[in-house]
Scaffold this active site. Sequence first.
Site, PDB file in Angstrom:
ATOM      1  N   TYR A 146     -22.195  36.742  33.422  1.00  0.00           N
ATOM      2  CA  TYR A 146     -21.486  36.025  34.495  1.00  0.00           C
ATOM      3  C   TYR A 146     -21.887  34.555  34.590  1.00  0.00           C
ATOM      4  O   TYR A 146     -21.737  33.945  35.650  1.00  0.00           O
ATOM      5  CB  TYR A 146     -21.732  36.723  35.842  1.00  0.00           C
ATOM      6  CG  TYR A 146     -20.757  37.851  36.133  1.00  0.00           C
ATOM      7  CD1 TYR A 146     -19.374  37.633  36.099  1.00  0.00           C
ATOM      8  CD2 TYR A 146     -21.205  39.131  36.482  1.00  0.00           C
ATOM      9  CE1 TYR A 146     -18.481  38.651  36.392  1.00  0.00           C
ATOM     10  CE2 TYR A 146     -20.309  40.157  36.771  1.00  0.00           C
ATOM     11  CZ  TYR A 146     -18.943  39.908  36.729  1.00  0.00           C
ATOM     12  OH  TYR A 146     -18.054  40.911  37.026  1.00  0.00           O
ATOM     13  N   THR A 188      -9.092  40.229  43.493  1.00  0.00           N
ATOM     14  CA  THR A 188     -10.553  40.258  43.396  1.00  0.00           C
ATOM     15  C   THR A 188     -11.203  40.898  44.630  1.00  0.00           C
ATOM     16  O   THR A 188     -12.105  41.729  44.504  1.00  0.00           O
ATOM     17  CB  THR A 188     -11.088  38.814  43.207  1.00  0.00           C
ATOM     18  OG1 THR A 188     -10.476  38.270  42.038  1.00  0.00           O
ATOM     19  CG2 THR A 188     -12.590  38.797  43.057  1.00  0.00           C
ATOM     20  N   HIS A 215     -14.134  45.202  36.528  1.00  0.00           N
ATOM     21  CA  HIS A 215     -14.034  43.854  35.967  1.00  0.00           C
ATOM     22  C   HIS A 215     -12.973  43.865  34.886  1.00  0.00           C
ATOM     23  O   HIS A 215     -12.811  44.850  34.175  1.00  0.00           O
ATOM     24  CB  HIS A 215     -15.376  43.438  35.334  1.00  0.00           C
ATOM     25  CG  HIS A 215     -15.250  42.219  34.459  1.00  0.00           C
ATOM     26  ND1 HIS A 215     -15.314  40.941  34.950  1.00  0.00           N
ATOM     27  CD2 HIS A 215     -14.999  42.105  33.124  1.00  0.00           C
ATOM     28  CE1 HIS A 215     -15.119  40.083  33.953  1.00  0.00           C
ATOM     29  NE2 HIS A 215     -14.936  40.758  32.833  1.00  0.00           N
ATOM     30  N   GLU A 226     -16.249  38.383  25.855  1.00  0.00           N
ATOM     31  CA  GLU A 226     -16.857  39.453  26.640  1.00  0.00           C
ATOM     32  C   GLU A 226     -16.974  40.761  25.848  1.00  0.00           C
ATOM     33  O   GLU A 226     -17.919  41.522  26.038  1.00  0.00           O
ATOM     34  CB  GLU A 226     -16.040  39.670  27.923  1.00  0.00           C
ATOM     35  CG  GLU A 226     -16.105  38.469  28.861  1.00  0.00           C
ATOM     36  CD  GLU A 226     -15.256  38.643  30.124  1.00  0.00           C
ATOM     37  OE1 GLU A 226     -15.315  37.751  30.974  1.00  0.00           O
ATOM     38  OE2 GLU A 226     -14.544  39.664  30.254  1.00  0.00           O
TER      39      GLU A 226
HETATM   40  P1  ADP Z   1     -12.435  38.548  38.938  1.00  0.00           P
HETATM   41  O1  ADP Z   1     -13.494  39.633  38.767  1.00  0.00           O
HETATM   42  O2  ADP Z   1     -11.261  39.044  39.698  1.00  0.00           O
HETATM   43  O3  ADP Z   1     -12.098  37.894  37.639  1.00  0.00           O
HETATM   44  P2  ADP Z   1     -14.020  36.179  39.532  1.00  0.00           P
HETATM   45  O4  ADP Z   1     -14.139  35.981  38.071  1.00  0.00           O
HETATM   46  O5  ADP Z   1     -13.558  35.025  40.358  1.00  0.00           O
HETATM   47  O6  ADP Z   1     -13.082  37.421  39.898  1.00  0.00           O
HETATM   48  O7  ADP Z   1     -15.433  36.617  40.132  1.00  0.00           O
HETATM   49  C1  ADP Z   1     -16.288  37.498  39.448  1.00  0.00           C
HETATM   50  C2  ADP Z   1     -16.829  38.504  40.432  1.00  0.00           C
HETATM   51  O8  ADP Z   1     -17.632  37.849  41.395  1.00  0.00           O
HETATM   52  C3  ADP Z   1     -15.781  39.230  41.254  1.00  0.00           C
HETATM   53  O9  ADP Z   1     -15.219  40.352  40.579  1.00  0.00           O
HETATM   54  C4  ADP Z   1     -16.558  39.647  42.465  1.00  0.00           C
HETATM   55  O10 ADP Z   1     -17.381  40.789  42.154  1.00  0.00           O
HETATM   56  C5  ADP Z   1     -17.453  38.458  42.673  1.00  0.00           C
HETATM   57  N1  ADP Z   1     -16.835  37.465  43.587  1.00  0.00           N
HETATM   58  C6  ADP Z   1     -15.834  36.618  43.304  1.00  0.00           C
HETATM   59  N2  ADP Z   1     -15.507  35.842  44.351  1.00  0.00           N
HETATM   60  C7  ADP Z   1     -16.338  36.200  45.346  1.00  0.00           C
HETATM   61  C8  ADP Z   1     -16.525  35.757  46.692  1.00  0.00           C
HETATM   62  N3  ADP Z   1     -15.775  34.788  47.218  1.00  0.00           N
HETATM   63  N4  ADP Z   1     -17.484  36.358  47.440  1.00  0.00           N
HETATM   64  C9  ADP Z   1     -18.244  37.329  46.920  1.00  0.00           C
HETATM   65  N5  ADP Z   1     -18.134  37.782  45.661  1.00  0.00           N
HETATM   66  C10 ADP Z   1     -17.195  37.238  44.859  1.00  0.00           C
HETATM   67 MG    MG Z   2     -13.281  36.704  36.337  1.00  0.00          MG
END
Ligand code: ADP
Ligand code: MG
Length: 385
Positions: A146, A188, A215, A226
């Site tokens: 991440y 998300t 994810h 990934e």
């Molecule tokens: P996605 O998993 O939908 O691609 P992102 O890549 O933006 O979303 O974020 C990675 C992960 O981080 C998310 O799946 C979630 O677990 C966490 N996350 C994202 N945005 C937030 C937020 N605003 N507050 C808390 N956790 C978050």
């Molecule tokens: Mg993402």
Amino acid sequence: MRRQVNWTPYSDEDRCAFVAEWYDPNAALLRRYQLLYYTKDGSVEMFDMKSNRVFLKRTKYEDLHVEDLFVGNKINVFSRQLQLIEYADQYTARKLGSKKEKTLAVIKPDAFAKMGAIIELILSADLTITKMKMVLLTRKEAVDFYLEHQTKTFFNDLINFMISGPVIAMELLGDEAVCAWRRLMGPTNSATARSEEPNSLRAKFGTDGTKNATHGSDSVASAARELEFFFPTSGGRGPSNTAKYSDCTCCIIKPHAVSAKCTGTIIREIMDAGFEISALQMFKIEIANAEEFYEVYKGVVAEYSDMLVELCAGPCIAMEIRGEDAPKRFREFCGPSDPEIARHLRPKTLRARYGKSKVRNAVHCSDLPEDGLLEVQYFFKILEN
Ligand code: ADP
Ligand code: MG
């Protein structure tokens, strides 16, 4: 790598054509070939594109199937690994050049217990699981995975969550798989998902903004990166499996049941019955390994050689199963090894419901308690290396 293809030949000489590359280690050269595959008899023919000469006379080659043939895939032809880099004619491009993509899907710790239901939904959405492994990420691995989010305020919570329990990583293959999987997951934030996409996975199985069940890669490029993280193809091992090697028995979902899309249902039933799945991985077994694994059945069981063929017929899923008195209780749960007998005597067992024949009996499970550990070791220690 294999995918599903509905190929309807329109003539006896129906063939598809590719440009394929092979790295010749002796000459340290990438050589290019035109590769023709004749669907009627499964024969293959190759021309060297530089010299314009026949390189391989048209020959039947049973290990190659039309499902293997798409640009980007690696195939083996008489022990040469070839990379398919282009469709060589419009006809082939039209028939096979759809928008097949691979993506990474992860079932996060909060949804681990729901993995059976999630896998059922993946498979019914026409996505194929081509790789699968249960892992417990280390903090360093989670941070690496991440890294793009390291400056975000939620980063620490996200990392702590991702290492709080095992996850299931999967390579999914299908038409526009990146988008298709993200659509299936939903927004998300799990609460947003519940209000906007109530049928999505995050709506059904997610907890909150961080704990959101799954994810999915956000582009073809992230998918490639990934997937390499969880399933390295060029060196490295990726995150380790979670086998515990104690109080365990071994279960293998056989290739026929995997290809009949029973994986999710069987996993769900195993978990619903109270067994712990403490390790899980998809394997593609070679005949030599099948012989080793089934060695004790040789000369004892009449179906021995058919058992070998079935175990190698496609991907299978090996699991370490734990629980009180697991070897005995799990055997009872699987039922008599012949599904016909199982349907009469124990109609609710896995084999009664998902077995087709004595050999295609849905699952293998260890016979004796001491075999359980050995079989788990065979898959998760020996084959994994
Ligand atoms: P996605 O998993 O939908 O691609 P992102 O890549 O933006 O979303 O974020 C990675 C992960 O981080 C998310 O799946 C979630 O677990 C966490 N996350 C994202 N945005 C937030 C937020 N605003 N507050 C808390 N956790 C978050
Ligand atoms: Mg993402």
